[in-house]
Design an enzyme around this catalytic site. Structure first.
Site, PDB file in Angstrom:
ATOM      1  N   THR A 199       1.113  -1.268   0.202  1.00  0.00           N
ATOM      2  CA  THR A 199      -0.075   0.213  -0.423  1.00  0.00           C
ATOM      3  C   THR A 199       1.449   1.559   0.167  1.00  0.00           C
ATOM      4  O   THR A 199       2.160   0.973   0.634  1.00  0.00           O
ATOM      5  CB  THR A 199      -0.658  -0.068   1.292  1.00  0.00           C
ATOM      6  OG1 THR A 199      -1.914   1.238   1.291  1.00  0.00           O
ATOM      7  CG2 THR A 199      -0.283   0.408   2.331  1.00  0.00           C
ATOM      8  N   ARG A 200       0.187   2.806  -0.088  1.00  0.00           N
ATOM      9  CA  ARG A 200       0.721   3.280  -0.365  1.00  0.00           C
ATOM     10  C   ARG A 200      -0.578   4.752   0.269  1.00  0.00           C
ATOM     11  O   ARG A 200       0.238   5.936   0.169  1.00  0.00           O
ATOM     12  CB  ARG A 200       1.129   3.887  -1.826  1.00  0.00           C
ATOM     13  CG  ARG A 200       0.095   3.851  -2.648  1.00  0.00           C
ATOM     14  CD  ARG A 200       1.084   5.002  -4.309  1.00  0.00           C
ATOM     15  NE  ARG A 200       0.222   5.726  -4.727  1.00  0.00           N
ATOM     16  CZ  ARG A 200      -0.989   6.254  -4.959  1.00  0.00           C
ATOM     17  NH1 ARG A 200      -1.836   4.620  -5.612  1.00  0.00           N
ATOM     18  NH2 ARG A 200      -1.844   7.218  -5.415  1.00  0.00           N
ATOM     19  N   HIS A 204      -7.808   1.312   6.484  1.00  0.00           N
ATOM     20  CA  HIS A 204      -8.777   1.673   7.268  1.00  0.00           C
ATOM     21  C   HIS A 204      -9.530   0.986   7.124  1.00  0.00           C
ATOM     22  O   HIS A 204      -8.879  -0.640   7.102  1.00  0.00           O
ATOM     23  CB  HIS A 204      -9.961   2.318   6.863  1.00  0.00           C
ATOM     24  CG  HIS A 204      -9.594   4.069   6.796  1.00  0.00           C
ATOM     25  ND1 HIS A 204      -9.124   4.911   7.161  1.00  0.00           N
ATOM     26  CD2 HIS A 204      -8.453   4.584   4.907  1.00  0.00           C
ATOM     27  CE1 HIS A 204      -8.048   6.328   6.563  1.00  0.00           C
ATOM     28  NE2 HIS A 204      -8.637   6.287   5.172  1.00  0.00           N
ATOM     29  N   HIS A 207      -9.626  -2.183   4.916  1.00  0.00           N
ATOM     30  CA  HIS A 207      -8.416  -2.630   4.695  1.00  0.00           C
ATOM     31  C   HIS A 207      -8.149  -4.243   6.163  1.00  0.00           C
ATOM     32  O   HIS A 207      -7.419  -4.942   5.300  1.00  0.00           O
ATOM     33  CB  HIS A 207      -7.007  -1.395   4.371  1.00  0.00           C
ATOM     34  CG  HIS A 207      -7.564  -1.030   3.404  1.00  0.00           C
ATOM     35  ND1 HIS A 207      -7.766   0.554   3.267  1.00  0.00           N
ATOM     36  CD2 HIS A 207      -7.180  -1.464   2.158  1.00  0.00           C
ATOM     37  CE1 HIS A 207      -8.037   1.070   2.709  1.00  0.00           C
ATOM     38  NE2 HIS A 207      -7.319  -0.013   1.248  1.00  0.00           N
ATOM     39  N   ARG A 293      -7.597  -4.205  -7.422  1.00  0.00           N
ATOM     40  CA  ARG A 293      -8.090  -3.676  -8.731  1.00  0.00           C
ATOM     41  C   ARG A 293      -7.662  -2.545  -8.797  1.00  0.00           C
ATOM     42  O   ARG A 293      -6.978  -1.335  -7.762  1.00  0.00           O
ATOM     43  CB  ARG A 293      -9.348  -2.892  -8.447  1.00  0.00           C
ATOM     44  CG  ARG A 293     -10.225  -3.046  -9.609  1.00  0.00           C
ATOM     45  CD  ARG A 293     -11.856  -2.955  -8.854  1.00  0.00           C
ATOM     46  NE  ARG A 293     -12.370  -2.146 -10.505  1.00  0.00           N
ATOM     47  CZ  ARG A 293     -13.053  -1.334 -10.317  1.00  0.00           C
ATOM     48  NH1 ARG A 293     -12.096  -0.645  -9.939  1.00  0.00           N
ATOM     49  NH2 ARG A 293     -13.704  -1.110 -11.943  1.00  0.00           N
ATOM     50  N   HIS A 295      -3.963  -2.147  -9.754  1.00  0.00           N
ATOM     51  CA  HIS A 295      -2.939  -2.362  -9.016  1.00  0.00           C
ATOM     52  C   HIS A 295      -2.048  -0.562  -9.472  1.00  0.00           C
ATOM     53  O   HIS A 295      -1.078  -1.461 -10.455  1.00  0.00           O
ATOM     54  CB  HIS A 295      -2.413  -2.973  -8.783  1.00  0.00           C
ATOM     55  CG  HIS A 295      -1.507  -3.732  -7.493  1.00  0.00           C
ATOM     56  ND1 HIS A 295      -1.946  -4.359  -6.695  1.00  0.00           N
ATOM     57  CD2 HIS A 295       0.448  -3.231  -8.032  1.00  0.00           C
ATOM     58  CE1 HIS A 295      -0.660  -4.230  -5.329  1.00  0.00           C
ATOM     59  NE2 HIS A 295       0.245  -3.798  -6.757  1.00  0.00           N
ATOM     60  N   MET A 334     -14.373  -4.744  -0.244  1.00  0.00           N
ATOM     61  CA  MET A 334     -15.142  -4.767   0.722  1.00  0.00           C
ATOM     62  C   MET A 334     -16.350  -3.431   1.057  1.00  0.00           C
ATOM     63  O   MET A 334     -15.607  -2.332   0.255  1.00  0.00           O
ATOM     64  CB  MET A 334     -14.013  -4.845   2.508  1.00  0.00           C
ATOM     65  CG  MET A 334     -13.222  -5.710   1.780  1.00  0.00           C
ATOM     66  SD  MET A 334     -13.984  -7.854   1.701  1.00  0.00           S
ATOM     67  CE  MET A 334     -13.670  -7.874   3.886  1.00  0.00           C
TER      68      MET A 334
END
Length: 575
Positions: A199-200, A204, A207, A293, A295, A334
């Protein structure tokens, strides 16, 4: 058991060269040297610690061309991103760079010698081809294409490196692991399966739920492995993000997750980058890797369309699955179900069940306005951290960048605007007049295009530092060249933190009026040949292509212009 490194052997150059360290340190003091850029520093660190295995240096021409064309280095090993060391013609001549030469590679932060490169070759890349093949288009809307065009020098040098020492860090030292250290950590804890999450962005609840779900389905542990090198311009700074990651780690089941930082310079290369990320996580010992998605996508191109398809990255990782030998975990979108107070994958929610989501745009709006962020979306500690680093808009700094000809009214507008903003209060107000800054910071510079660019970069640096601290900054240089204005803008946007709010104001007063009312007589002296390189006479002024506001003192009074700027700030919710 940790995954085998890419290529079978972890290329840990620190371990390999440790017995030569004293000798290499002494040699480095006698060599010509290259002070690395921030991107080159990130690349070198991952070359030396084995994160880029099987690489042992910067790519020579044969490897570079092979990677650009086929995602493989010359020996056939999969490696999708070119890792290059760029230099200028001036560097080549000044440092006598030639095949066989040895050069010290120095850390730009403290000038310490980190490694020695033995030059194999010097070559001139086809940057257009590199952009098209690696990033999908030669489009400056892509941040890495813009970087390639404006920041990367004209020649690359290839060669293997010998490691002297790791870069020294003073932030989050305990969270910085080399591949060997992370592998040892997994072994100590008996972690046999590890799902890595790249991740960059801040994390929350969604995740956390995604990664916990992925780990439980595979009876694995979770490695949160965020990038803290170069990311996309405008991203949340890594200090804020790491505080967020530390807060969210406490929400994982005891013993499930581990946080480690990755000093990677991202390229935002979408599908190729996803394969690269998977390869890197394999070198760090992960057995599974979550691919999202779109990425590592950079967003929209110059035509307003996404650079890459939503599943292109997952498709390319799947294509190279047998060679990568790391299991891809597709990112599941999600969503929150208020009826059961839980997150579930979107595609598993029964039809008709209420769901709630907050988009990234909506989150940024709530942070900007101070609106509440519900606890079902994020955790209190995470929100508190983000609010501390990103205060509401009316508490953020900003930069008003006035550009125009000499005697166009720039300075008068800037001084009047400073007075009005001081009257309003709430922020300190700094005024950076072009000639004042030249006298104080750039007195050794002339008026060549190169010197003007350096002068403007110094103004941009000071402006970024001030606006990051919450100040209102008014810059009023001539800034006649579009490329140097764009470079200055990038400096402010990348380094201004929450204060990276820049408004370009073109003071478009006609040359005839500027010259006619020039009481200092500078235009007359330039016409007479007494002054050379004078903007509007023998150095053309390039009209800004994307000004936020265009004004003209022959059509508007200074108070009217200042009022227009105030309205511009109010529209942006900064006042």
């Amino acid at each position: 058991m940790a995954n085998s490194p890419h290529g079978g052997i972890l290329k840990d150059l620190h371990a390999r060269d440790e017995h030569l360290r004293a000798e290499l340190t002494e040699e480095a003091s006698t060599l010509s040297d290259i002070v690395l850029t921030e991107r080159q520093l990130c690349d070198l660190e991952l070359i030396m610690n084995g994160g880029f295995s099987p690489l042992e240096g910067f790519m020579n021409e044969k490897d570079y061309k092979s990677v650009v064309e086929s995602l493989r280095i010359a020996d056939g090993s999969l490696f999708p991103i070119p890792i290059t060391l760029d230099v200028s013609r001036e560097d080549i001549e000044k440092l006598s760079i030639a095949p066989g030469a040895r050069l010290a590679l120095r850390d730009p932060r403290d000038d310490e010698a980190l490694a020695i490169i033995t030059v194999e070759d010097i070559y001139q890349p086809d940057k257009v081809k590199e952009a098209i093949e690696v990033f999908g288009a030669d489009d400056p809307a892509h941040p890495s294409v813009a970087y390639l065009r404006s920041r990367v020098k004209d020649f690359y040098i290839g060669g293997k490196v010998q490691a002297i020492q790791t870069p020294v860090y003073f932030d989050y030292v305990a969270l910085r692991y080399t591949p060997a250290e992370l592998r040892a950590h997994f072994k100590k804890l008996s972690w046999r399966k590890v799902v890595a999450f790249q991740t960059r962005n801040p994390m929350h609840r969604a995740h956390r739920e995604l990664t916990v779900r992925a780990a439980r389905q595979r009876q694995a542990n979770v490695l949160i492995h965020p990038v803290v090198g170069l990311t996309k311009p405008g991203d949340v700074d890594h200090y804020t993000r790491v505080r967020v990651y530390e807060a969210i780690m406490a929400k994982y089941p005891n013993g499930m997750g581990h946080l480690a930082l990755l000093p990677l310079a991202m390229r935002m290369a979408g599908p190729r980058e996803a394969v690269w990320h998977a390869l890197i996580r394999k070198n760090f010992g992960a057995t599974h890797f979550i691919v999202g998605r779109d990425h590592a996508g950079p967003g929209k191109n110059s035509h307003g369309k996404d650079f890459y398809g939503p599943y292109d990255a997952q498709d390319l990782v799947t294509k190279y699955h047998d060679e990568l030998q790391i299991e891809m975990v597709p990112f599941q979108q999600m969503t929150y179900l208020p009826s059961t107070d839980e997150y579930q994958p979107v595609d598993e929610v029964p039809k008709g069940v209420q769901t709630l989501d907050i988009s990234g745009t909506e989150l940024r709006k709530r942070l900007r306005t101070g609106a509440p962020i519900p606890d079902w979306f994020s955790y209190d500690a995470v929100v508190k951290t983000l609010r501390e680093s990103y205060p509401p808009r009316n508490k953020q700094g900003f930069v008003i960048f006035l550009t125009g000809l000499h005697n166009s009214g720039r300075d008068n507008i800037a001084k009047a605007l400073q007075t009005v903003l001081n009257q309003q209060g709430g922020r300190s107000v700094s005024l950076l007049l072009g000639e004042t800054v030249r006298h104080e910071l750039s007195s050794e510079l002339g008026f060549s295009r190169e010197d003007r660019t350096k002068h403007l970069q110094r103004i941009a640096f000071v402006a970024a530092e001030l606006t990051r601290a919450g100040a209102a900054v008014i810059c009023a240089p001539t800034a006649p060249h579009e490329d140097s204005r764009q470079a200055a803008k990038e400096t402010i946007m990348q380094n201004g933190g929450s204060g990276a709010n820049l408004f370009m104001v073109h003071v478009a007063t006609p040359l005839e009026h500027c010259e006619k009312t020039d009481r200092k007589g500078l235009y007359a002296r330039a016409r007479a040949g007494e002054i050379t390189g004078f903007t509007g006479v023998d150095d053309p002024y390039e009209t800004p292509s994307h000004a936020d506001l265009t004004v003209d003192v022959t059509k508007q009074s200074v108070p009217e212009i200042v009022h227009s700027i105030i309205l511009l700030l109010e529209t942006g919710s900064l006042l």
